[in-house]
Write a protein that holds these residues in place. Structure first.
Motif, PDB file in Angstrom:
ATOM      1  N   VAL A   1       0.835  -1.220   0.038  1.00 28.22           N
ATOM      2  CA  VAL A   1       0.067  -0.039  -0.233  1.00 28.22           C
ATOM      3  C   VAL A   1       0.787   1.229   0.066  1.00 28.22           C
ATOM      4  CG1 VAL A   1      -1.708   1.276   1.389  1.00 28.22           C
ATOM      5  CG2 VAL A   1      -1.932  -1.104   1.010  1.00 28.22           C
ATOM      6  N   SER A   2       2.042   1.079   0.637  1.00 29.22           N
ATOM      7  CA  SER A   2       2.799   2.429   1.076  1.00 29.22           C
ATOM      8  C   SER A   2       3.429   2.737  -0.338  1.00 29.22           C
ATOM      9  CB  SER A   2       3.970   2.198   1.988  1.00 29.22           C
ATOM     10  OG  SER A   2       4.902   1.088   1.606  1.00 29.22           O
ATOM     11  N   HIS A   3       3.552   1.668  -1.291  1.00 23.86           N
ATOM     12  CA  HIS A   3       4.191   1.913  -2.588  1.00 23.86           C
ATOM     13  C   HIS A   3       3.134   2.144  -3.662  1.00 23.86           C
ATOM     14  CE1 HIS A   3       7.688   0.187  -0.471  1.00 23.86           C
ATOM     15  NE2 HIS A   3       8.410   0.728  -1.505  1.00 23.86           N
ATOM     16  N   ALA A   4       2.054   2.324  -3.275  1.00 23.86           N
ATOM     17  CA  ALA A   4       0.854   2.591  -4.309  1.00 23.86           C
ATOM     18  C   ALA A   4       0.532   1.555  -5.113  1.00 23.86           C
ATOM     19  CB  ALA A   4       1.067   3.974  -5.080  1.00 23.86           C
ATOM     20  N   VAL A   5       0.693   0.405  -4.798  1.00 14.12           N
ATOM     21  CA  VAL A   5       0.278  -1.092  -5.378  1.00 14.12           C
ATOM     22  C   VAL A   5      -1.133  -1.060  -5.540  1.00 14.12           C
ATOM     23  CG1 VAL A   5       0.690  -3.414  -5.625  1.00 14.12           C
ATOM     24  CG2 VAL A   5       2.729  -1.968  -5.092  1.00 14.12           C
ATOM     25  N   PRO A   6      -1.796  -1.321  -6.638  1.00 15.12           N
ATOM     26  CA  PRO A   6      -3.288  -1.750  -6.673  1.00 15.12           C
ATOM     27  C   PRO A   6      -3.444  -3.000  -5.893  1.00 15.12           C
ATOM     28  CG  PRO A   6      -2.606  -1.044  -8.886  1.00 15.12           C
ATOM     29  CD  PRO A   6      -1.375  -1.234  -7.929  1.00 15.12           C
ATOM     30  N   MET A   7      -4.280  -2.835  -4.813  1.00 10.01           N
ATOM     31  CA  MET A   7      -4.235  -4.218  -3.890  1.00 10.01           C
ATOM     32  C   MET A   7      -4.883  -5.521  -4.719  1.00 10.01           C
ATOM     33  SD  MET A   7      -3.066  -4.060  -0.911  1.00 10.01           S
ATOM     34  CE  MET A   7      -1.567  -3.442  -1.990  1.00 10.01           C
ATOM     35  N   LEU A   8      -5.875  -5.185  -5.367  1.00  8.51           N
ATOM     36  CA  LEU A   8      -6.680  -6.610  -5.953  1.00  8.51           C
ATOM     37  C   LEU A   8      -5.879  -7.018  -6.878  1.00  8.51           C
ATOM     38  CD1 LEU A   8     -10.314  -5.413  -6.125  1.00  8.51           C
ATOM     39  CD2 LEU A   8      -9.325  -6.715  -4.596  1.00  8.51           C
ATOM     40  N   SER A   9      -5.021  -6.017  -7.569  1.00  5.52           N
ATOM     41  CA  SER A   9      -4.130  -6.805  -8.658  1.00  5.52           C
ATOM     42  C   SER A   9      -3.081  -7.315  -7.897  1.00  5.52           C
ATOM     43  CB  SER A   9      -3.611  -5.637  -9.625  1.00  5.52           C
ATOM     44  OG  SER A   9      -4.567  -4.924 -10.166  1.00  5.52           O
ATOM     45  N   PHE A  10      -2.519  -6.922  -6.831  1.00  5.62           N
ATOM     46  CA  PHE A  10      -1.535  -7.645  -5.845  1.00  5.62           C
ATOM     47  C   PHE A  10      -1.768  -8.838  -5.608  1.00  5.62           C
ATOM     48  CE2 PHE A  10       0.465  -7.907  -1.787  1.00  5.62           C
ATOM     49  CZ  PHE A  10       1.783  -7.688  -2.163  1.00  5.62           C
ATOM     50  N   LEU A  11      -3.118  -9.066  -5.087  1.00  7.82           N
ATOM     51  CA  LEU A  11      -3.422 -10.093  -4.566  1.00  7.82           C
ATOM     52  C   LEU A  11      -3.731 -11.228  -5.676  1.00  7.82           C
ATOM     53  CD1 LEU A  11      -4.780 -11.828  -1.973  1.00  7.82           C
ATOM     54  CD2 LEU A  11      -6.936 -10.987  -2.650  1.00  7.82           C
ATOM     55  N   THR A  12      -4.170 -10.789  -6.690  1.00 14.91           N
ATOM     56  CA  THR A  12      -4.237 -11.767  -7.739  1.00 14.91           C
ATOM     57  C   THR A  12      -2.971 -12.421  -8.285  1.00 14.91           C
ATOM     58  OG1 THR A  12      -6.422 -10.453  -8.608  1.00 14.91           O
ATOM     59  CG2 THR A  12      -5.313 -12.177 -10.066  1.00 14.91           C
ATOM     60  N   VAL A  13      -2.019 -11.503  -8.415  1.00 14.08           N
ATOM     61  CA  VAL A  13      -0.752 -12.058  -9.019  1.00 14.08           C
ATOM     62  C   VAL A  13      -0.206 -13.026  -7.836  1.00 14.08           C
ATOM     63  CG1 VAL A  13       1.431 -11.533  -9.541  1.00 14.08           C
ATOM     64  CG2 VAL A  13      -0.507  -9.965 -10.334  1.00 14.08           C
ATOM     65  N   CYS A  14      -0.170 -12.560  -6.527  1.00 18.54           N
ATOM     66  CA  CYS A  14       0.317 -13.504  -5.703  1.00 18.54           C
ATOM     67  C   CYS A  14      -0.285 -14.786  -5.245  1.00 18.54           C
ATOM     68  CB  CYS A  14       0.390 -12.565  -4.221  1.00 18.54           C
ATOM     69  SG  CYS A  14       1.459 -11.113  -4.286  1.00 18.54           S
ATOM     70  N   ILE A  15      -1.440 -14.738  -5.322  1.00 14.91           N
ATOM     71  CA  ILE A  15      -2.358 -15.970  -5.129  1.00 14.91           C
ATOM     72  C   ILE A  15      -2.244 -17.043  -6.215  1.00 14.91           C
ATOM     73  CG2 ILE A  15      -3.410 -15.019  -2.947  1.00 14.91           C
ATOM     74  CD1 ILE A  15      -6.017 -15.101  -4.647  1.00 14.91           C
ATOM     75  N   LEU A  16      -2.449 -16.366  -7.321  1.00 12.61           N
ATOM     76  CA  LEU A  16      -2.306 -17.311  -8.393  1.00 12.61           C
ATOM     77  C   LEU A  16      -0.996 -17.994  -8.584  1.00 12.61           C
ATOM     78  CD1 LEU A  16      -4.401 -15.312 -11.260  1.00 12.61           C
ATOM     79  CD2 LEU A  16      -5.053 -17.481  -9.998  1.00 12.61           C
ATOM     80  N   THR A  17      -0.118 -17.154  -8.362  1.00 16.28           N
ATOM     81  CA  THR A  17       1.474 -17.508  -8.570  1.00 16.28           C
ATOM     82  C   THR A  17       1.687 -18.579  -7.394  1.00 16.28           C
ATOM     83  OG1 THR A  17       2.148 -15.245  -9.381  1.00 16.28           O
ATOM     84  CG2 THR A  17       3.913 -16.838  -8.709  1.00 16.28           C
TER      85      THR A  17
END
Length: 292
Positions: A35-51
């Motif tokens: 969040v502190s790096h302005a990363v879009p959270m839903l995109s962040f979660l999608t990439v992380c859990i799919l990977t």
């Protein structure tokens, strides 16, 4: 409905409980850094859990897919995705410490659902424990909302997380596919969870890919893989009610890490609320010992 495994709550279960709780608390903290790096959270979660799910799937023994197993994959993925997606977004609104504290209710909610469905019988001491801990949670919510630093709507949304997670805990145990290994179930829960979040990431954020420092994604993926390898082992070994005790430990680890490393300020009523929650959890455990 599939047969429920025999549960054990010995030293191995305690070790798994502590390890899983720490890793899931750390997952929330890494999300706060994102969040502190302005990363879009839903995109962040999608990439992380799919990977993470794909990596686990590569190393798992894949069973024959039946209609019941497909149904299990879809439902367990959805029940995982919704509270986690909302939780990742809520971290930016409420702070990692508060989101971690909300998880302290998971054990009590799981027990209520288990009693309702006949998985466990009710006792008076556990009923009292539920009410005491819920009173503590209400103090935290009131304190956070009245502080003026968080929208009341987000506070109320956050309070639904333990309910959805509790339903998921009980569902996975009651419908655990016969003969299917925990590693495979962890993998498919993450993959189907990622597929559930993906359209929301595209619609609400306009993207679903790596946006921001890739090191944060790698850290979150490493934490997720480690956490869910152990998570499903714990669920299979000790059952949904014992598993849900991670809530209190996630709250403890998350709050400490958020204060020490992120400089967050905890809600003003945290002390009395913490005492009530701790008392509720202690009584909850004593009630379990008394009924066994």
């Amino acid at each position: 409905m599939q047969g429920t495994p025999q549960f054990s709550t010995g030293p191995r279960a305690i070790g798994l409980l502590i390890a899983v709780s720490f890793l899931l608390a750390l997952q929330t903290i890494v999300a706060k850094v994102a969040v502190s790096h302005a990363v879009p959270m839903l995109s962040f979660l999608t990439v992380c859990i799919l990977t993470s799910g794909t990596v686990l799937l590569v190393f798992s023994k894949r069973p024959k897919m039946t209609s019941a197993l497909w149904r299990y994959c879809v439902i367990s993925g959805a029940l995982y995705a919704f509270p986690n997606a909302l939780g990742f977004v809520a971290v930016g609104e409420l702070g990692a410490g508060f989101v971690a504290l909300v998880f302290s209710f998971t054990s009590l909610v799981t027990w209520v659902i288990s009693v309702t469905l006949g998985v466990e019988r009710p006792t008076m001491i556990r009923i009292i424990a539920v009410l005491i801990a819920l009173a503590g949670g209400c103090l935290i919510a009131m304190s956070k909302a009245s502080g003026g630093d968080a929208p009341l709507g987000w506070v109320l949304i956050a309070m639904t997380f333990p309910v959805i997670i509790g339903i998921g805990n009980v569902f996975r145990t009651m419908h655990w596919p016969t003969g299917v290994a925990p590693l495979f179930l962890a993998a498919v829960m993450l993959i189907f969870g990622g597929l559930t979040v993906l359209p929301f990431a595209v619609i609400l954020e306009g993207q679903a890919g790596i946006i921001g420092p890739w090191e944060i994604y790698m850290a979150e993926i490493a934490v997720m893989i480690s956490a869910y390898i152990l998570y499903f082992q714990l669920q299979r070994l000790a059952g949904p009610v014992y598993l849900s005790q991670i809530g209190g430990l996630i709250a403890l680890f998350g709050a400490v890490i958020a204060v020490v490393f992120l400089g967050e300020a905890l809600p003003s009523l945290i002390l009395p609320a913490g005492v009530l929650i701790a008392l509720g959890i202690v009584l909850f455990h004593r009630g379990g010992a008394a009924s066994s």
